[in-house]
Enzyme design. Structure first.
Site, PDB file in Angstrom:
ATOM      1  N   THR A  82     -10.091   7.526   3.757  1.00  0.00           N
ATOM      2  CA  THR A  82     -11.161   7.355   4.761  1.00  0.00           C
ATOM      3  C   THR A  82     -11.012   8.324   5.927  1.00  0.00           C
ATOM      4  O   THR A  82     -11.924   8.477   6.729  1.00  0.00           O
ATOM      5  CB  THR A  82     -11.153   5.905   5.296  1.00  0.00           C
ATOM      6  N   ASP A 108       2.444  10.012  -9.046  1.00  0.00           N
ATOM      7  CA  ASP A 108       3.585  10.684  -9.683  1.00  0.00           C
ATOM      8  C   ASP A 108       3.273  10.768 -11.182  1.00  0.00           C
ATOM      9  O   ASP A 108       2.174  10.400 -11.616  1.00  0.00           O
ATOM     10  CB  ASP A 108       4.871   9.883  -9.412  1.00  0.00           C
ATOM     11  N   ARG A 137      -5.186  -0.757  13.445  1.00  0.00           N
ATOM     12  CA  ARG A 137      -5.074  -0.588  14.897  1.00  0.00           C
ATOM     13  C   ARG A 137      -6.019  -1.441  15.727  1.00  0.00           C
ATOM     14  O   ARG A 137      -5.616  -1.897  16.810  1.00  0.00           O
ATOM     15  CB  ARG A 137      -5.216   0.908  15.237  1.00  0.00           C
ATOM     16  N   ASP A 191       0.848  -1.203   0.000  1.00  0.00           N
ATOM     17  CA  ASP A 191       0.000   0.000   0.000  1.00  0.00           C
ATOM     18  C   ASP A 191       0.879   1.248   0.000  1.00  0.00           C
ATOM     19  O   ASP A 191       1.049   1.899   1.027  1.00  0.00           O
ATOM     20  CB  ASP A 191      -0.904  -0.052   1.248  1.00  0.00           C
ATOM     21  N   LYS A 243       0.389   3.755  -2.261  1.00  0.00           N
ATOM     22  CA  LYS A 243      -0.431   4.871  -2.794  1.00  0.00           C
ATOM     23  C   LYS A 243       0.383   5.741  -3.751  1.00  0.00           C
ATOM     24  O   LYS A 243       0.602   6.931  -3.533  1.00  0.00           O
ATOM     25  CB  LYS A 243      -1.010   5.711  -1.649  1.00  0.00           C
TER      26      LYS A 243
HETATM   27  O1  C5P Z   1      -5.510   1.450  11.849  1.00  0.00           O
HETATM   28  P1  C5P Z   1      -6.537   1.499  10.763  1.00  0.00           P
HETATM   29  O2  C5P Z   1      -7.497   0.330  10.777  1.00  0.00           O
HETATM   30  O3  C5P Z   1      -7.250   2.825  10.705  1.00  0.00           O
HETATM   31  O4  C5P Z   1      -5.677   1.334   9.429  1.00  0.00           O
HETATM   32  C1  C5P Z   1      -6.214   1.504   8.139  1.00  0.00           C
HETATM   33  C2  C5P Z   1      -5.155   1.206   7.129  1.00  0.00           C
HETATM   34  O5  C5P Z   1      -5.708   1.386   5.833  1.00  0.00           O
HETATM   35  C3  C5P Z   1      -3.932   2.118   7.221  1.00  0.00           C
HETATM   36  O6  C5P Z   1      -2.798   1.306   6.938  1.00  0.00           O
HETATM   37  C4  C5P Z   1      -4.132   3.138   6.124  1.00  0.00           C
HETATM   38  O7  C5P Z   1      -2.907   3.563   5.565  1.00  0.00           O
HETATM   39  C5  C5P Z   1      -4.952   2.357   5.103  1.00  0.00           C
HETATM   40  N1  C5P Z   1      -5.838   3.173   4.265  1.00  0.00           N
HETATM   41  C6  C5P Z   1      -6.828   3.988   4.754  1.00  0.00           C
HETATM   42  N2  C5P Z   1      -7.603   4.740   3.913  1.00  0.00           N
HETATM   43  C7  C5P Z   1      -7.440   4.672   2.597  1.00  0.00           C
HETATM   44  C8  C5P Z   1      -6.464   3.817   2.075  1.00  0.00           C
HETATM   45  C9  C5P Z   1      -5.671   3.073   2.948  1.00  0.00           C
HETATM   46  O8  C5P Z   1      -7.023   4.034   5.970  1.00  0.00           O
HETATM   47  N3  C5P Z   1      -8.215   5.351   1.784  1.00  0.00           N
END
Ligand code: C5P
Length: 277
Positions: free
Chosen positions: A161, A107, A252, A102, A104
């Site tokens: 999100t 570029d 988390r 991931d 993202k």
């Molecule tokens: O800890 P948590 O459950 O919030 O982690 C969500 C994971 O999903 C993180 O690694 C974050 O980088 C990833 N993510 C996100 N929203 C996005 C894309 C990826 O939270 N749109």
């Protein structure tokens, strides 16, 4: 890397042909056997992706060691990749885990296409890039996979999100998060991308847009009562699946739980119950 080897015992063992069960289709009693019951926990395992958002390889190895009996998928994001690099990704792949890288990517098209090729060589199964990079960038990334055997699923990240209406407006967008997600997903489909990352709140509308072919990967997952942290557009595991999610990304609520394996099992149980119903 030594920490990884210490924490994780070798999984592969040699077995002889006599030890192997007779495949069902070669077993004469197979024709009369009843169809196997769907194992919903196993289905849930195929759809849960654990985010290894930890600062170094040793912490990631410890977390993987706690979770690998229950979980099939691990996500390596920016924090771990910057610290531990491609070597840790390759170790996860070598242990037989499915890896979601991931990063993202965002570029110019030529640079992103090159990064997609490099990630593909690591053996990852999913890879993210920002849909906001635009149609030319998305098309170049997709074209980089043309002719590749067993390519990773390219996932276009729509609206993070962690962004609510105010955050979306602050970057100059005159739309709701839901409208922006839909616009970006249409752009992605136009660039031959069928995988998207969005919040649980937009899954249903993206599922309607992509049909069953869409691979919808959903972060912002919070079991009832869990701390939301910086996430804004969230839902429970069961709700996200009911809305049409293909995969759930959980960080988390598992990695910071007192017992990560127990937290993962509880989420898998909730997912299995939702899949059953
Ligand atoms: O800890 P948590 O459950 O919030 O982690 C969500 C994971 O999903 C993180 O690694 C974050 O980088 C990833 N993510 C996100 N929203 C996005 C894309 C990826 O939270 N749109």
């Amino acid at each position: 890397m030594d920490a990884f080897r210490r924490v994780l015992p070798a999984r592969r063992q040699s077995i002889s042909i006599e030890d192997m069960p007779i495949p069902e289709r070669l077993n004469p009693s197979f024709a009369s056997a009843r169809p196997p019951e769907v194992d919903f926990i196993e289905e849930a395992r195929k759809r849960l992706i654990v985010a290894l958002d930890v600062p170094d390889a040793a912490s990631a190895a410890e977390l993987v060691g706690q979770l690998e009996k229950s979980c099939r998928w691990f996500k390596v994001g920016l924090e771990l990749f910057v610290a531990a690099g491609p070597a840790f990704v390759e170790l996860l792949v070598a242990r037989g885990h499915s890896v979601f890288l991931d990063l993202k990517l965002y570029d110019i098209p030529n640079t992103v296409a090159g990064a997609v090729r490099s990630a593909t060589a690591l053996g990852v199964k999913m890879l993210t890039l920002h849909a906001a990079g635009g149609p030319a960038m998305l098309s170049a990334a997709r074209a980089a996979l043309d002719g590749v055997a067993d390519p990773p699923e390219l996932l276009a990240v729509t609206v993070l999100t962690s962004m609510d209406q105010a955050q979306v407006a602050a970057v100059g967008l005159n739309r709701s998060p839901a409208e922006q997600v839909e616009l970006l997903a249409r752009m992605g489909l136009g660039a031959r991308i069928r995988g998207f990352v969005c919040s649980p709140l937009e899954v249903a509308s993206l599922r309607a847009l992509t049909g069953p072919e869409g691979v919808l990967v959903i972060p912002g997952i919070r079991p009832a009562g869990a701390a939301t942290g910086d996430q804004k557009r969230i839902a429970t595991p069961a709700e996200a699946l009911r809305q049409g999610a293909s995969y759930l990304v959980v960080g988390r609520p598992i990695s910071q739980a007192p017992d990560p394996a127990e937290a993962a099992e509880a989420i898998l149980k909730e997912m299995a119950d939702a899949l059953k119903s």
